[in-house]
Design a protein around this motif. Structure first.
Motif, PDB file in Angstrom:
ATOM      1  N   GLU A 132       0.804  -1.219   0.000  1.00  0.00           N
ATOM      2  CA  GLU A 132       0.000   0.000   0.000  1.00  0.00           C
ATOM      3  C   GLU A 132       0.840   1.273   0.000  1.00  0.00           C
ATOM      4  OE1 GLU A 132      -3.252   0.076  -0.254  1.00  0.00           O
ATOM      5  OE2 GLU A 132      -3.389  -2.101  -0.320  1.00  0.00           O
ATOM      6  N   SER A 133       2.130   1.154  -0.322  1.00  0.00           N
ATOM      7  CA  SER A 133       3.010   2.328  -0.334  1.00  0.00           C
ATOM      8  C   SER A 133       2.804   3.086  -1.636  1.00  0.00           C
ATOM      9  CB  SER A 133       4.476   1.887  -0.195  1.00  0.00           C
ATOM     10  OG  SER A 133       4.663   1.181   1.013  1.00  0.00           O
ATOM     11  N   GLU A 134       1.883   4.030  -1.620  1.00  0.00           N
ATOM     12  CA  GLU A 134       1.473   4.707  -2.839  1.00  0.00           C
ATOM     13  C   GLU A 134       2.437   5.800  -3.266  1.00  0.00           C
ATOM     14  OE1 GLU A 134      -2.436   6.056  -2.035  1.00  0.00           O
ATOM     15  OE2 GLU A 134      -3.316   4.034  -2.002  1.00  0.00           O
ATOM     16  N   ASP A 135       3.258   6.314  -2.347  1.00  0.00           N
ATOM     17  CA  ASP A 135       4.204   7.360  -2.712  1.00  0.00           C
ATOM     18  C   ASP A 135       5.468   7.199  -1.880  1.00  0.00           C
ATOM     19  OD1 ASP A 135       3.638   8.443  -0.145  1.00  0.00           O
ATOM     20  OD2 ASP A 135       2.002   9.619  -0.967  1.00  0.00           O
ATOM     21  N   SER A 136       6.410   8.115  -2.080  1.00  0.00           N
ATOM     22  CA  SER A 136       7.704   8.011  -1.403  1.00  0.00           C
ATOM     23  C   SER A 136       7.571   8.111   0.112  1.00  0.00           C
ATOM     24  CB  SER A 136       8.640   9.112  -1.921  1.00  0.00           C
ATOM     25  OG  SER A 136       8.879   8.966  -3.297  1.00  0.00           O
ATOM     26  N   THR A 137       6.629   8.930   0.584  1.00  0.00           N
ATOM     27  CA  THR A 137       6.448   9.078   2.026  1.00  0.00           C
ATOM     28  C   THR A 137       5.952   7.788   2.647  1.00  0.00           C
ATOM     29  OG1 THR A 137       5.965  11.439   1.772  1.00  0.00           O
ATOM     30  CG2 THR A 137       5.270  10.379   3.822  1.00  0.00           C
ATOM     31  N   ASP A 138       4.943   7.176   2.037  1.00  0.00           N
ATOM     32  CA  ASP A 138       4.432   5.900   2.544  1.00  0.00           C
ATOM     33  C   ASP A 138       5.522   4.834   2.541  1.00  0.00           C
ATOM     34  OD1 ASP A 138       1.928   6.894   2.994  1.00  0.00           O
ATOM     35  OD2 ASP A 138       1.072   6.145   1.122  1.00  0.00           O
ATOM     36  N   LEU A 139       6.316   4.816   1.471  1.00  0.00           N
ATOM     37  CA  LEU A 139       7.385   3.828   1.362  1.00  0.00           C
ATOM     38  C   LEU A 139       8.421   4.038   2.465  1.00  0.00           C
ATOM     39  CD1 LEU A 139       8.504   1.482  -0.369  1.00  0.00           C
ATOM     40  CD2 LEU A 139       9.769   3.194  -1.680  1.00  0.00           C
ATOM     41  N   ALA A 140       8.765   5.296   2.729  1.00  0.00           N
ATOM     42  CA  ALA A 140       9.744   5.598   3.773  1.00  0.00           C
ATOM     43  C   ALA A 140       9.222   5.193   5.150  1.00  0.00           C
ATOM     44  CB  ALA A 140      10.088   7.090   3.750  1.00  0.00           C
ATOM     45  N   LEU A 141       7.953   5.459   5.426  1.00  0.00           N
ATOM     46  CA  LEU A 141       7.370   5.096   6.719  1.00  0.00           C
ATOM     47  C   LEU A 141       7.356   3.581   6.901  1.00  0.00           C
ATOM     48  CD1 LEU A 141       4.399   7.627   6.772  1.00  0.00           C
ATOM     49  CD2 LEU A 141       6.410   7.670   8.265  1.00  0.00           C
ATOM     50  N   GLY A 223       8.249   2.897  29.158  1.00  0.00           N
ATOM     51  CA  GLY A 223       8.314   4.281  28.686  1.00  0.00           C
ATOM     52  C   GLY A 223       8.769   4.388  27.234  1.00  0.00           C
ATOM     53  N   PRO A 224       9.943   3.829  26.886  1.00  0.00           N
ATOM     54  CA  PRO A 224      10.376   3.893  25.491  1.00  0.00           C
ATOM     55  C   PRO A 224       9.415   3.215  24.523  1.00  0.00           C
ATOM     56  CG  PRO A 224      12.235   3.378  26.898  1.00  0.00           C
ATOM     57  CD  PRO A 224      10.999   3.306  27.759  1.00  0.00           C
ATOM     58  N   PHE A 225       8.802   2.086  24.948  1.00  0.00           N
ATOM     59  CA  PHE A 225       7.838   1.415  24.080  1.00  0.00           C
ATOM     60  C   PHE A 225       6.647   2.341  23.793  1.00  0.00           C
ATOM     61  CE2 PHE A 225       4.109  -1.229  23.309  1.00  0.00           C
ATOM     62  CZ  PHE A 225       4.578  -2.098  22.331  1.00  0.00           C
ATOM     63  N   LEU A 226       6.125   2.994  24.837  1.00  0.00           N
ATOM     64  CA  LEU A 226       5.015   3.928  24.649  1.00  0.00           C
ATOM     65  C   LEU A 226       5.439   5.118  23.799  1.00  0.00           C
ATOM     66  CD1 LEU A 226       3.384   3.959  28.203  1.00  0.00           C
ATOM     67  CD2 LEU A 226       2.511   2.879  26.123  1.00  0.00           C
ATOM     68  N   LEU A 227       6.647   5.626  24.048  1.00  0.00           N
ATOM     69  CA  LEU A 227       7.123   6.767  23.272  1.00  0.00           C
ATOM     70  C   LEU A 227       7.243   6.415  21.798  1.00  0.00           C
ATOM     71  CD1 LEU A 227       8.148   9.679  23.402  1.00  0.00           C
ATOM     72  CD2 LEU A 227      10.465   8.772  23.724  1.00  0.00           C
ATOM     73  N   GLY A 228       7.799   5.218  21.513  1.00  0.00           N
ATOM     74  CA  GLY A 228       7.931   4.790  20.129  1.00  0.00           C
ATOM     75  C   GLY A 228       6.586   4.596  19.470  1.00  0.00           C
ATOM     76  N   SER A 229       5.661   3.938  20.165  1.00  0.00           N
ATOM     77  CA  SER A 229       4.355   3.654  19.564  1.00  0.00           C
ATOM     78  C   SER A 229       3.516   4.917  19.398  1.00  0.00           C
ATOM     79  CB  SER A 229       3.598   2.616  20.396  1.00  0.00           C
ATOM     80  OG  SER A 229       3.430   3.058  21.726  1.00  0.00           O
ATOM     81  N   ILE A 230       3.453   5.752  20.438  1.00  0.00           N
ATOM     82  CA  ILE A 230       2.634   6.963  20.357  1.00  0.00           C
ATOM     83  C   ILE A 230       3.247   7.961  19.375  1.00  0.00           C
ATOM     84  CG2 ILE A 230       1.790   8.954  21.650  1.00  0.00           C
ATOM     85  CD1 ILE A 230       1.594   7.094  24.105  1.00  0.00           C
ATOM     86  N   GLY A 231       4.574   8.111  19.431  1.00  0.00           N
ATOM     87  CA  GLY A 231       5.230   9.057  18.531  1.00  0.00           C
ATOM     88  C   GLY A 231       5.070   8.674  17.070  1.00  0.00           C
ATOM     89  N   TYR A 232       5.250   7.375  16.760  1.00  0.00           N
ATOM     90  CA  TYR A 232       5.139   6.961  15.366  1.00  0.00           C
ATOM     91  C   TYR A 232       3.686   6.966  14.911  1.00  0.00           C
ATOM     92  CZ  TYR A 232       7.340   5.067  11.205  1.00  0.00           C
ATOM     93  OH  TYR A 232       7.835   4.916   9.935  1.00  0.00           O
ATOM     94  N   ALA A 233       2.765   6.641  15.817  1.00  0.00           N
ATOM     95  CA  ALA A 233       1.344   6.720  15.470  1.00  0.00           C
ATOM     96  C   ALA A 233       0.961   8.160  15.132  1.00  0.00           C
ATOM     97  CB  ALA A 233       0.493   6.206  16.627  1.00  0.00           C
ATOM     98  N   ALA A 234       1.458   9.110  15.926  1.00  0.00           N
ATOM     99  CA  ALA A 234       1.167  10.513  15.647  1.00  0.00           C
ATOM    100  C   ALA A 234       1.746  10.929  14.294  1.00  0.00           C
ATOM    101  CB  ALA A 234       1.727  11.393  16.764  1.00  0.00           C
ATOM    102  N   LEU A 235       2.957  10.449  13.982  1.00  0.00           N
ATOM    103  CA  LEU A 235       3.549  10.774  12.690  1.00  0.00           C
ATOM    104  C   LEU A 235       2.722  10.197  11.546  1.00  0.00           C
ATOM    105  CD1 LEU A 235       5.887  11.829  10.940  1.00  0.00           C
ATOM    106  CD2 LEU A 235       7.078   9.680  11.386  1.00  0.00           C
ATOM    107  N   LEU A 236       2.302   8.951  11.675  1.00  0.00           N
ATOM    108  CA  LEU A 236       1.498   8.321  10.632  1.00  0.00           C
ATOM    109  C   LEU A 236       0.175   9.056  10.438  1.00  0.00           C
ATOM    110  CD1 LEU A 236       2.093   4.576  11.599  1.00  0.00           C
ATOM    111  CD2 LEU A 236       2.823   5.655   9.467  1.00  0.00           C
ATOM    112  N   LEU A 237      -0.467   9.422  11.543  1.00  0.00           N
ATOM    113  CA  LEU A 237      -1.747  10.121  11.432  1.00  0.00           C
ATOM    114  C   LEU A 237      -1.581  11.506  10.803  1.00  0.00           C
ATOM    115  CD1 LEU A 237      -3.323   9.126  14.865  1.00  0.00           C
ATOM    116  CD2 LEU A 237      -4.030   8.344  12.596  1.00  0.00           C
ATOM    117  N   SER A 238      -0.488  12.172  11.125  1.00  0.00           N
ATOM    118  CA  SER A 238      -0.263  13.496  10.545  1.00  0.00           C
ATOM    119  C   SER A 238      -0.016  13.405   9.035  1.00  0.00           C
ATOM    120  CB  SER A 238       0.929  14.175  11.226  1.00  0.00           C
ATOM    121  OG  SER A 238       2.145  13.497  10.939  1.00  0.00           O
ATOM    122  N   VAL A 239       0.660  12.361   8.607  1.00  0.00           N
ATOM    123  CA  VAL A 239       0.920  12.171   7.183  1.00  0.00           C
ATOM    124  C   VAL A 239      -0.356  11.769   6.453  1.00  0.00           C
ATOM    125  CG1 VAL A 239       2.120  10.724   5.497  1.00  0.00           C
ATOM    126  CG2 VAL A 239       3.354  11.624   7.468  1.00  0.00           C
TER     127      VAL A 239
END
Length: 241
Positions: A132-141, A223-239
């Motif tokens: 489902e990587s339709e563009d360069s951003t999706d592919l990078a994520l 803590g790091p697990f939550l930071l990684g999951s929440i931070g990357y989820a926020a990045l994905l949602l923003s994109v």
């Protein structure tokens, strides 16, 4: 096509470079590995699982005699991916349960384990082309999430198989994303097949991340697990938004 090939080679490089990062292999669990696991889980729940809903629509529109009586094909395939790797991990743990910590794995068990993860890596490489990587951003994520996931898997397999993994297994796992990409670049598959593969992969990733984070002996870092999951989820949602 060039971008997906670069992504495949970067994924291969994760396994080749992981051997030089042994300082992360310690107890309590490295915060970096816990954060990496969080990123992979976030990718599954924010990106891959919504894709399962779209994949379910594809499957609903196709009459498959064997599965016609099943209501949730895509989700069952995700469950199958989870169950397959759960069964594999239980088999490996039982095999090593009564062996000394540094005792080598039986070759048959080693190749079964590495073969399964080789196919897993190949599927991830294949979906670089047909996913489902339709563009360069999706592919990078996708590449970042799977690369961090490969790092977590590498440390787990190194712990399970010691020198046998360093000498043989790591090289095979490094080869498979590129092999999967190569197969994907010369083959065409239906949208149904892509949806089925992505569903199976999603369930497999969930199991392979959580099996490393949940056992008490890992002494994982919440803590790091939550930071990684929440931070990357926020990045994905923003994109995506």
């Amino acid at each position: 096509m060039l971008e997906s090939f670069i992504a495949a080679t970067l994924l291969a490089a994760v396994h080749l470079c992981a051997g030089g990062l042994r300082s992360l292999d310690r107890l309590p669990r490295s915060r970096w590995l816990s954060a990496a696991g969080g990123v992979a889980v976030a990718y599954v729940f924010v990106h891959l699982l919504p894709d399962l809903a779209r994949g379910q629509q594809v499957m609903d529109g196709i009459d498959i005699a064997l599965l016609s009586y099943l209501e949730h094909h895509a989700y069952l395939l995700a469950l199958l991916g989870l169950v397959v790797f759960y069964g594999l991990e239980r088999m490996i743990k039982q095999h090593r349960q009564n062996k000394p910590a540094h005792h080598p794995s039986h070759p048959a068990m080693f190749w079964l384990h590495i073969g399964a993860f080789g196919a897993y890596n190949g599927l991830i490489g294949y979906l670089l082309v047909h996913g489902e990587s339709e563009d360069s951003t999706d592919l990078a994520l996708y590449c970042v999430a799977m690369g961090l996931h490969f790092l977590v898997n590498d440390f787990a397999l190194q712990d399970a198989h010691k020198d046998l993994f360093s000498r043989r297994g790591r090289w095979l796992l490094a080869l498979m994303p590129v092999a999967g990409w190569a197969i994907g670049s010369v083959t065409e598959v239906s949208e149904l097949a892509v949806s089925a593969l992505a569903a199976f992969l999603g369930g497999s990733i969930i199991l392979n991340v959580l099996k490393e984070e949940l056992p008490e002996e890992r002494n994982s870092r919440l803590g790091p697990f939550l930071l990684g999951s929440i931070g990357y989820a926020a990045l994905l949602l923003s994109v995506q938004g």
